[in-house]
Enzyme design. Structure first.
Site, PDB file in Angstrom:
ATOM      1  N   CYS A 283       0.804  -1.222   0.000  1.00  0.00           N
ATOM      2  CA  CYS A 283       0.000   0.000   0.000  1.00  0.00           C
ATOM      3  C   CYS A 283       0.838   1.273   0.000  1.00  0.00           C
ATOM      4  CB  CYS A 283      -0.935   0.004   1.203  1.00  0.00           C
ATOM      5  SG  CYS A 283      -1.865  -1.526   1.388  1.00  0.00           S
ATOM      6  N   HIS A 439      -2.966   7.640   6.634  1.00  0.00           N
ATOM      7  CA  HIS A 439      -3.239   6.401   5.899  1.00  0.00           C
ATOM      8  C   HIS A 439      -4.695   6.013   6.113  1.00  0.00           C
ATOM      9  CE1 HIS A 439      -2.207   2.810   3.756  1.00  0.00           C
ATOM     10  NE2 HIS A 439      -2.444   2.010   4.776  1.00  0.00           N
ATOM     11  N   HIS A 477      -9.772   2.061  -0.153  1.00  0.00           N
ATOM     12  CA  HIS A 477      -8.335   1.774  -0.121  1.00  0.00           C
ATOM     13  C   HIS A 477      -7.919   1.179  -1.462  1.00  0.00           C
ATOM     14  CE1 HIS A 477      -4.423   0.875   1.095  1.00  0.00           C
ATOM     15  NE2 HIS A 477      -4.633   0.261   2.254  1.00  0.00           N
TER      16      HIS A 477
END
Length: 640
Positions: A283, A439, A477
């Protein structure tokens, strides 16, 4: 003095829409925009989604009927808004209520053997144990009759419902496959072509002007994906085909590589000869690539860098994998969280809830690209200045008990990014004029660990109320592209003066460490020059931590004025007027669907005869700057 990596263009596509000219950002703060900006955003989305078509100087519906624009926007406002951002899974990619799987069955013969017919072409090369081919005049032509005396193991095609029905999907109706000759490209590569084209077109500078100014070996492309291409046209199909009784294609493996987005940009968008590749870091992949590009420009080895990621993870197998890990916000968990009894009452729009009471993250698709110039080139060509990359820091977690658990690495990367920001803007501005793009995945573990990190960093640097937001609450995400989503959303602040709030959360969870933090649950108006810097934080599976210090365009302009002087800055502004006009013209054309993505297949392919090579330089036919082969010896002091 190091060169400053200036952000001169950006583009892409995510659940909020097209990134260039801040369209995707505007969707996040749609309710806080002025009426003119909100209207333009809705028109842009309606055109992107195929609800509006601009033909012969008029707006028309898909059937070709001319529409009265204001009336159309009023009637379809909710349709446009509900068909963007996180929402219930649609069936344009697959049917979430009919996911194919194979159920293993054992069929046993009791009183008499099992007998059945199959086509002769389906007969295995080696006769399975217990099978007998028997002669029967009644057998259909081209078929064989099979007898099995014992048991028969079979795989029966069956279907199941997806346990997860929320996702950050691209706007409904947008299909990148039809925008160019996609030739069965994996979806991630289709998004690459669209996103990279959008970024290059957003420059307002013809790419040939760039290549006429910069030597080809001083242009870099760092782009990739974290998961590789896992739909059927990529690695997913290569793995599935034989099990589904199909053939593996010649393209599936080749197009499945994680660095293939960079390869596509080089081969079909830019015709680039320079440095290329990707840093795969789950990620945190986008920031890893951004760091590589920033370092190249800072040290002078490169003058231009295109940085990007493209991730298309909305395939059943990836959803199944993350869901089995307990990482995704599945329907049952959302119902339990909100005390619901009826699945129909689930609000999928609120599936991702960073720093609130939550149950998991929401998977999303996105492609984001930014274009970096060194500061001298930006001034020379009159490039738009959207911000600059100060520094990007990367740290691992050290020894770990579980590969998925967080560690100390993000403390280090965030502390260094904060220190680098303070070094440039000062203590006071750090405390009052910086914010954090967290995040913020929406998982119970992230809300605790990331909030602890941010709170401790804030306290260490004397920050009493650090604004924190998390755009995954809107977009989901997108894995490798998630920090790209964070970056382009941050750039919008310096155009419209609004930090998007975390609107899916009613209150901060009790276990979140909010001391010294101002976790924004509503939009925050700061003004276009109210913030000097943003720190973008990214945490990747396996211990890949990255934090970036990004500078505001008004601060960058001030820095360039100090470095180059008023006269050169004045000259830059004159040239930039034309560049801004070109960027606006591209935006207007894109809104009305009058542009095409850049896809140059089999275009101007050069071979060895196109080179003029000597010991000092290499000249490529059609490209003005030569490649310098007079390479300095960095180790001269160590040589005889």
């Amino acid at each position: 003095m190091a060169n400053l990596p200036v952000i001169t263009g950006f583009g892409g596509i995510n659940p909020a829409g097209r990134s260039s000219s801040h369209h995707a950002y505007r969707r996040l703060v749609l309710d806080a925009l002025g009426s003119a900006e909100a209207r333009q955003t809705r028109i842009s989305l309606a055109s992107l989604m195929g609800l509006l078509h601009y033909r012969n100087g008029q707006w028309q519906n898909p059937e070709g009927t001319v529409v009265e624009l204001e009336s159309f926007l009023t009637r379809n406002a909710s349709v446009i808004e509900n068909s963007t951002l996180i929402r219930q899974l649609e069936n344009n990619l697959f049917d979430p209520q009919r996911l194919l799987f194979h159920r293993r069955l054992t069929m046993s013969a009791r009183d008499q053997p099992l007998e059945f017919e199959i086509r002769q072409s389906q007969m295995p090369g080696d006769l399975p144990p217990g099978w007998q081919v028997i002669s029967d005049p009644a057998t259909a032509p081209g078929h064989l009759k099979i007898r099995v005396e014992s048991q028969l193991d079979v795989m029966l095609a069956a279907f199941r419902n997806s346990p997860v029905n929320s996702a950050g999907q691209l706007p409904s109706g947008f299909d990148p496959e039809v925008l160019y000759a996609s030739r069965n490209h994996p979806r991630g590569l289709q998004l690459t072509i669209y996103g990279a084209s959008d970024a290059i077109n957003s420059l307002g500078i013809d790419w040939q002007t760039v290549t006429a100014t910069v030597a080809p070996d001083r242009i870099a492309v760092y782009a990739g994906s974290g998961m590789s291409q896992l739909d059927y046209n990529g690695n997913g199909g290569m793995m599935q085909a034989r099990l589904l009784g199909k053939k593996v294609s010649s393209k599936q493996l080749a197009l499945g590589y994680a660095e293939m987005p960079a390869d596509f940009v080089n081969a079909y968008v830019l015709g680039n000869f320079g440095t290329t590749g990707t840093n795969v870091a789950a990620c945190a992949t986008f920031l890893y690539n951004l760091r590589q590009a920033a370092r190249d420009i800072q040290n002078g080895s490169h003058r231009v860098a295109i940085v990007g990621t493209s991730e298309a993870p909305l395939v059943p197998e990836i959803i199944d994998g993350f869901s089995t890990m307990g990482a995704l916000a599945d329907d049952d968990a959302l119902m339990k969280l909100d005390g619901l009894q009826d699945i129909g009452a689930v609000n999928y729009r609120r599936a991702c809830r960073p720093f609130g009471n939550n149950v998991g993250f929401t998977l999303a698709e996105s492609a984001q690209f930014v274009v970096l110039f060194d500061d001298a080139l930006a001034l020379e060509l009159g490039a738009n200045i959207y911000g600059a990359v100060n520094e990007v820091f990367i740290n691992a977690d050290g020894f770990k008990k579980s590969i998925a658990s967080p560690g100390l690495g993000n403390y280090i990367s965030m502390a260094k990014a904060t220190a680098a920001t303070r070094n440039l803007i000062g203590d006071k501005a750090l405390r009052k004029r910086s914010f954090v793009q967290a995040h913020g995945t929406g998982t119970p573990q992230n809300r605790v660990t990331e909030s602890q990190i941010l709170s401790e960093i804030a306290a260490t640097f004397g920050i009493n109320s650090w604004p924190v937001t998390a755009v995954k609450s809107y977009l989901g995400h997108s894995l490798a592209s998630s920090a790209g989503d964070q970056l382009v959303s941050s750039l919008g602040l310096w155009r419209y003066g609004i930090i998007p709030g975390i609107r899916t959360v009613d209150q901060i969870a009790d276990d979140v460490c909010s001391e010294n933090l101002d976790i924004l649950l509503q939009h925050r108006e700061t003004g276009r020059e109210g913030m000097d810097a943003v720190i973008i934080n990214s945490k990747g599976f396996g211990g890949n931590n990255a934090s970036a210090s990004i500078l505001a365009p008004h601060l960058v302009t001030k820095m360039l004025g100090k470095k180059y002087g008023k006269a050169q800055l004045s000259r830059y502004r004159e040239i930039n007027e034309t560049v801004r006009s070109n960027t606006d013209a591209y935006d207007d054309a894109a809104i009305t669907g009058q542009t095409e993505v850049i896809y140059r297949f089999d275009h101007n392919v050069l071979q060895g005869e196109s080179l003029d090579l000597n010991r000092k330089s290499m000249k490529i036919q059609g490209i003005e700057p030569a490649i310098n082969l007079d390479i300095p010896n960095s180790y001269a002091d160590m040589c005889d």
